[in-house]
Design an enzyme around this catalytic site. Structure first.
Site, short mmCIF file in Angstrom:
data_model
loop_
_atom_site.label_atom_id
_atom_site.label_comp_id
_atom_site.label_asym_id
_atom_site.label_seq_id
_atom_site.Cartn_x
_atom_site.Cartn_y
_atom_site.Cartn_z
N SER A 218 0.36 -0.77 -0.07
CA SER A 218 -0.25 -0.08 -0.11
C SER A 218 0.71 1.50 -0.28
CB SER A 218 -0.82 0.01 0.88
OG SER A 218 -0.33 0.07 2.56
N LYS A 219 0.21 2.38 -0.21
CA LYS A 219 1.27 3.68 -0.44
C LYS A 219 1.35 4.40 1.36
CE LYS A 219 0.96 8.13 -2.49
NZ LYS A 219 1.35 9.11 -1.29
N ARG A 220 0.44 3.18 1.90
CA ARG A 220 0.81 3.71 2.79
C ARG A 220 2.30 3.10 3.92
NH1 ARG A 220 -0.48 2.04 8.48
NH2 ARG A 220 -1.81 0.62 7.34
N ASP B 141 4.89 5.17 2.00
CA ASP B 141 5.55 6.44 2.47
C ASP B 141 6.28 5.78 3.63
OD1 ASP B 141 4.50 7.98 0.87
OD2 ASP B 141 2.00 7.73 1.81
#
Ligand code: GLU
Length: 514
Positions: A266-268, A271
């Site tokens: 996931s992008k989360r 990041d």
């Protein structure tokens, strides 16, 4: 490779930036087409106008272009099976939905959203875990299976909104052969009567996807695992539309997992671990309404060939120890047989390793182009001819192209600070004495070559009874400011006599003896 009838497609929905998982899907489709001498098609699945995001299509095409994934047919490349945007094919789908209705495999449903909600509530109260519109529940709803023919006609004639639902049989084993997973069996009771045509006359994903794959003569559907639950429904559609004989071979690719192995990447998470999930920069509005940029792999300075090589291994392996593959080589060896079922972790360190590898393979001349841009941007003066040599010296020591600048700045500018550790541990009076003596002989070296410089240094230290080992690191720090780097004598020769003299003098003046 011989040309063949193999036709594969990458079918993104233009709802935002292309996620790295989508890039892998595109890559595997492309590699399969290459391997089989077939065609790689890009089709835009944009029937859901509410999720449409301007610029997404262009972004997708630019990303494929950057990676060198060559497209044979697409909205921009054209082709004989176009148009390749579903929004431009709208008119085509309805006839297939009608055919399904006429042959009793689909039906009109007039239920309002309130009625649908009421059904769900009813079923929940009766402890049905996942309330569905299906073979059981459809009998108590407002549709052309429960209403009389006249009433259906009346409603249609009066322009009452309706959807068309697929009539999924109550008890049937739906089988599909997946190139990655083998036979997948699903009982039809687990499938609901999906809407295939919406009340605005637009097809849903399922109908449009199947109709287009058929009309575009797609032979293999290679897509992410998240589409596996839809596949049995697609099999039913192929069957009812009479296209079972030419149904494509399915291949559902394994999930790409977060670095800790927990859940889909996931992008989360990305990041958090500090790496991108999009191929190129993507500008978007955050919840507060501010425009922000999510950095892409390209802008984070990853080389396309490294990213490709890395992605190829996220779900596939060649069956031997070889890790480095060019796109050409991948096309030669790629096969669906060697795609695994198990999810693969996204290991950013492995990608960095590939990046380092491909960076080292580049010539000094090639890298010099990047270094020169960076030096210019930062207003550092340099001699263009000298750049390839610097890049040759530095490329073994960096992972990213931009590090050529940060790590090699001392080739162009005298250091303004000196490695503290080396200074504290090794800079002493004896060092100053040795370097001062070296300063005296430096002007007398006639041919300023590595061997001569080294010999001169050795002789002068010998005279003073100072060991070479005591001087080398302090000298490196005096000249470059840092503790590590390429061969010191090569740096000295590159900088030239005068510059070296001036840097040693500066260091002696600026570094305090402990
Ligand atoms: N439009 C779907 C997506 O966004 C395509 C799925 C498929 O390949 O069938 O991924």
């Amino acid at each position: 490779m011989m040309s063949s009838d193999v036709r594969v497609r990458f079918a993104p929905s233009p709802t935002g930036a292309l996620h790295i998982g989508g890039v892998r899907t595109a890559l595997y489709n492309y590699l399969y087409a290459k391997n089989q001498g077939g065609k790689f098609i890009v089709r835009l699945e944009d029937t859901d106008q509410t999720r449409f995001v301007a610029g997404a299509e262009e972004y997708i095409m630019n990303a494929l272009d950057w990676l060198g994934i060559a497209v044979d047919e697409s909205p921009t490349h054209g082709g004989e099976y176009g148009p390749y945007r579903q929004s431009e094919r709208k008119e085509m789908y309805k006839q297939y939905a009608m055919k399904l209705v006429e042959e009793g495999n689909a039906y009109y449903a007039f239920d309002t959203s309130d009625e649908l909600e009421a059904m769900r509530e009813r079923l929940k109260a009766a402890r049905v875990a996942s309330p569905q519109y299906n073979a059981l529940t459809r009998t108590s709803m407002k549709n052309s299976l429960t209403l009389s023919e006249d009433e259906v006609k009346e409603r249609l004639d009066s322009g009452e909104p309706y959807v068309i639902r697929l009539k999924v049989p109550r008890k049937e084993e739906v089988r599909l052969n997946d190139a990655v997973r083998g036979w997948v069996m699903v009982h039809s009771s687990a499938i609901d009567d999906k809407v295939i045509l919406k009340s605005d006359g637009m097809p849903t994903y399922h109908l449009a996807n199947v109709v287009d794959d058929h009309l575009m003569k797609i032979t293999h559907v290679i897509r992410g695992e998240e589409w596996l639950p839809s596949a049995p429904l697609h099999v039913l559609l192929y069957k009812y539309l009479g296209w079972e004989d030419t149904m494509p071979q399915f291949a559902h690719l394994p999930l790409i997992l977060n670095p800790n192995g927990e859940g889909k990447l996931s992008k989360r998470h990305a990041d958090k671990y500090g790496f991108p999930v999009f191929p190129l920069n993507w500008d978007f509005k955050n919840e507060a309404g501010e425009m922000i940029t999510s950095e892409g792999f390209k802008e984070a300075d990853y080389l396309p060939e490294a990213l490709l090589n890395f992605l190829a291994f996220l779900g596939w392996n060649p069956g031997n120890e070889q890790e480095i593959f060019s796109m050409q080589e991948l096309g030669e060896v790629f096969s669906l047989k060697r795609v695994g079922k198990a999810g693969t972790k996204f290991d950013i360190d492995k990608l960095k390793w590939f990046n380092q590898h491909y960076l080292r393979k580049k010539s000094g001349e090639e890298l010099a182009i990047h270094l020169s841009t960076q030096l210019q941007d930062k207003g550092v003066s340099f001699e263009k001819e000298s750049l390839p040599e610097v890049c040759e010296m530095m490329k073994e020591r960096v992972t990213f192209v931009h590090e050529l600048y940060s790590e090699a700045l001392y080739f162009f500018q005298a250091p303004t600070s000196y490695d503290e550790k080396v200074v504290n541990k090794k800079w002493n009076e004896q060092v100053v004495e040795g370097l001062t003596a070296f300063l005296e002989v430096l002007p007398t070296i006639t041919e300023f070559e590595a061997a001569n410089v080294k010999q001169a240094l050795f002789d002068v230290l010998n005279e003073k009874g100072i060991k070479m080992g005591k001087i080398m690191q302090p000298l490196r720090v005096a000249i470059s400011g840092v503790a590590g780097g390429p061969d010191l004598m090569s740096i000295i020769v590159f900088l030239g006599k005068e510059e070296v003299i001036s840097r040693i003098k500066k260091a002696i003046a600026e570094i305090k003896v402990a």
